[in-house]
Design a protein around this motif. Structure first.
Motif, short mmCIF file in Angstrom:
data_model
loop_
_atom_site.label_atom_id
_atom_site.label_comp_id
_atom_site.label_asym_id
_atom_site.label_seq_id
_atom_site.Cartn_x
_atom_site.Cartn_y
_atom_site.Cartn_z
N UNK A 1 37.60 41.30 41.03
CA UNK A 1 37.56 42.73 40.71
C UNK A 1 36.22 43.12 40.11
N UNK A 2 35.61 42.19 39.35
CA UNK A 2 34.38 42.53 38.66
C UNK A 2 33.15 42.40 39.54
N UNK A 3 33.07 41.30 40.32
CA UNK A 3 31.81 41.03 41.01
C UNK A 3 31.87 41.24 42.52
N UNK B 1 45.82 42.94 46.44
CA UNK B 1 47.28 42.90 46.43
C UNK B 1 47.80 41.51 46.77
N UNK C 1 32.16 44.92 33.86
CA UNK C 1 31.82 45.09 35.28
C UNK C 1 32.95 45.76 36.03
N UNK C 2 34.20 45.43 35.67
CA UNK C 2 35.34 46.00 36.37
C UNK C 2 35.42 47.51 36.13
N UNK D 1 33.81 43.87 44.36
CA UNK D 1 34.79 44.96 44.45
C UNK D 1 35.24 45.25 45.89
N UNK E 1 44.83 34.59 37.59
CA UNK E 1 44.27 35.67 36.78
C UNK E 1 42.75 35.63 36.79
N UNK E 2 42.20 34.42 36.63
CA UNK E 2 40.74 34.30 36.60
C UNK E 2 40.15 34.79 37.93
N UNK F 1 45.08 40.02 57.30
CA UNK F 1 45.91 39.76 56.12
C UNK F 1 46.10 38.27 55.95
N UNK G 1 37.51 35.02 30.24
CA UNK G 1 37.22 35.59 31.56
C UNK G 1 37.33 37.12 31.51
N UNK H 1 53.59 39.00 54.34
CA UNK H 1 52.21 39.46 54.40
C UNK H 1 51.59 39.33 55.79
N UNK I 1 41.77 32.74 30.01
CA UNK I 1 41.96 34.09 30.56
C UNK I 1 41.25 35.13 29.70
N UNK J 1 47.60 38.53 43.54
CA UNK J 1 48.62 38.51 42.49
C UNK J 1 49.91 37.85 42.96
N UNK K 1 40.39 38.57 38.19
CA UNK K 1 39.42 39.29 37.35
C UNK K 1 38.01 39.17 37.92
N UNK K 2 37.64 37.96 38.34
CA UNK K 2 36.28 37.75 38.84
C UNK K 2 36.05 38.56 40.11
N UNK L 1 46.96 30.92 35.32
CA UNK L 1 45.63 31.09 34.75
C UNK L 1 44.58 31.25 35.85
N UNK M 1 37.70 42.68 46.84
CA UNK M 1 38.90 42.88 46.02
C UNK M 1 39.75 44.02 46.55
N UNK N 1 34.40 39.93 32.26
CA UNK N 1 34.48 40.73 33.48
C UNK N 1 34.87 42.19 33.24
N UNK O 1 32.78 49.21 38.07
CA UNK O 1 33.13 49.33 39.49
C UNK O 1 34.09 50.47 39.73
#
Lengths: 297, 205
Positions: free
Chosen positions: B91-93, B103, A32-33, B95, B84-85, B40, A25, B34, A22, B106, B88-89, B81, B98, A29, A36
């Protein structure tokens, strides 16, 4: 006993392994986050001012950041602002105001507008300007939008309690505090119910609401009339939208079906943000005028 | 216990005979909360699919190193794990994706279906089979969520995939979480009825 030790060791190792994965990662990231989030904030900000993505921004328009700090020294609280200096001078002004609205202190800070964007450099400058030993807490920042040196809008950010967790919004208001636009940046309301607060037909209800109407804003539990709903969704011409906005501007906000609490939270939250800001900016303006300080907006 | 099924059979099992929602009745609370619209359902389905496949493969690789007494904490840790990964990925690449899926991602840590598949399958079988099993279960979950979402969106907001189909909202009740249970219950009955009908027509008692 041996079993317990093996279990402890293995569990520790798996936790460490998971944490490493984690952590790596996150390191890869986080840049980039953040980027964004920043891009999104900029986009939302320009959209609120009426510039859709790709639209050209006139060079006569300028954005000036005003930062607010709460300074506590010797049991006395003051509100300190960092504002960019006007009159062709590079640098910022530190203006400290007592809670009763009178001037406490003012100083010039050797901080250009670009340097002031950096939170650490700004805090260091404020700490140097304030009384020694004071506790300094960053409160919020507001953006003043000017065109040819005249104020045309303020951009306000704010957080308030929604139905579940916090709702994070961005608002644009004109100098008379009429709302120019509202956008929801972050929320965790229920999908299908409260989550509708990020839909256009809800957000656009706030557009054009004058300050007087906003002060006594109410929530109406009734379905949105058909013609108004079409206008809110932008499905009719610009003229009709203006006409309907004019017609509904003093009325209550229509509640989302099945999410009255979320609706009320947003209405009250927006009201709180704008009324507090209106009070603060008036106090700040009065002080700036009395002391004849020139700022860039 | 070796697995004697082909990849296709493993996927078919996840979608039909052991569908996580309609046959195993797992992960009901988040699913019901959901699945108010088709979109959704698809979003949550995709997120679950990825977490399920990654977790199944991870556990399958490390199955001989996991102490049997602490397998549940290890599963939870693995799922957390991966969630989370992925969070994060995304959110970063991605968007934009994401903004829609954030929502949901998680929520997945608490999904019973993933832990259950790790316990029942991945900790005993090989890596390849675990991959296909995870894929099948993920697709089965996604299909289930889509079907429930379709019924609820059509009856609750009169639309499919956000497009207004009926032009009015028949029953708002179907958007509320409690209605999800009614829809799932009715769907279960419907699937069981089809199965019964199919078996009867084949002459099996």
């Amino acid at each position: 006993m041996k079993n317990i030790i093996t279990i402890v060791i293995r569990l520790t190792v798996s936790c460490l392994l998971a944490a490493t994965v984690m952590g790596i990662c996150f390191i890869f990231t986080s840049g980039a986050k953040k980027h964004n989030e920043h891009v999104q904030e900029q986009r939302v900000m320009y959209e609120l001012l009426g510039f859709k993505a790709g639209a050209e921004i006139p060079s006569s328009m300028a954005l000036h950041e005003v930062y607010r700090y709460v300074v506590t020294a010797g049991g006395k609280q003051t509100i300190a602002y960092v504002v960019p200096q006007g009159g062709g001078k590079e640098g910022s002004l530190f203006v400290s105001i007592n809670l009763d609205g009178t001037m406490a202190a003012q100083k010039e800070l050797p901080l250009s507008e670009a340097q002031a964007l950096d939170a650490k450099a700004r805090l260091a400058a404020v700490t140097a300007a304030a009384e020694p030993g004071a506790t300094i807490i960053f409160a919020d920042q507001t953006i003043v939008v000017t065109k040819d040196g005249k104020r045309i809008a303020y951009i306000l950010g704010g957080k308030f309690q929604g139905f579940k967790t916090f709702v994070n919004v961005m608002l644009a208001v004109d100098p008379a505090f009429t709302i120019l636009g509202l956008d929801v940046l972050e929320h965790e309301e229920d999908p299908g119910l409260g989550a509708e607060i990020d839909q256009d037909y809800f957000k656009n209800q706030f557009k054009g609401k004058p300050f007087e109407a906003l002060k006594n804003i109410d929530v109406l539990k009734a379905p949105i009339p058909d013609d108004y709903l079409k206008a809110l969704n932008g499905k009719v011409g610009e003229e009709d939208v203006q006409k309907l906005r004019e017609q509904y501007k003093d009325k209550a906000v229509y509640a989302l079906t099945g999410a009255t609490i979320s609706t009320r939270a947003v209405a009250d939250g927006v009201k709180g943000i704008v009324t507090k800001f209106a009070y603060r900016i008036n106090v700040l303006d009065k002080i700036l005028k009395e002391q004849q300080l020139t700022v860039s907006f | 216990m070796a697995n004697d099924k082909t990849p296709m059979q493993l996927i078919a099992r996840g979608v039909l005979s052991e569908n996580p929602i309609f046959r195993l009745a797992l992960s009901m609370c988040p699913a019901v909360g959901i699945s108010t619209t088709v979109m959704n359902g698809i979003m949550l389905g995709i997120a679950v699919l990825f977490v399920q496949v990654f977790s199944s493969v991870t556990i399958s690789i490390f199955k001989n190193l996991i102490h049997p007494r602490i397998r549940i904490p290890t599963y939870t840790l693995t799922i957390a794990t991966w969630v989370t990964v992925i969070d994060l990925v995304l959110a970063a690449y991605l968007p934009e994706a994401y903004a829609k899926m954030g929502i949901f991602v998680k929520l997945i840590v608490a999904f019973a279906i993933i832990t259950m598949r790790l316990e029942m399958f991945a900790c005993k079988e090989g890596v390849k089979d675990s991959f296909w099993d995870g894929l099948g279960m993920g697709i089965g979950f996604m299909v289930g969520m889509m079907v429930i979402g379709m019924v609820r969106e059509l009856l609750g907001s009169g639309a499919i995939l956000g497009y207004d189909v009926l032009g009015f909202k028949p029953l708002l009740f179907f958007i509320l979480p409690s209605a999800g249970f009614f829809v799932v219950g009715l769907m279960m009955a419907f699937f069981n009825w089809i199965e019964l009908y199919y078996k009867r027509s084949k002459g099996v008692k």
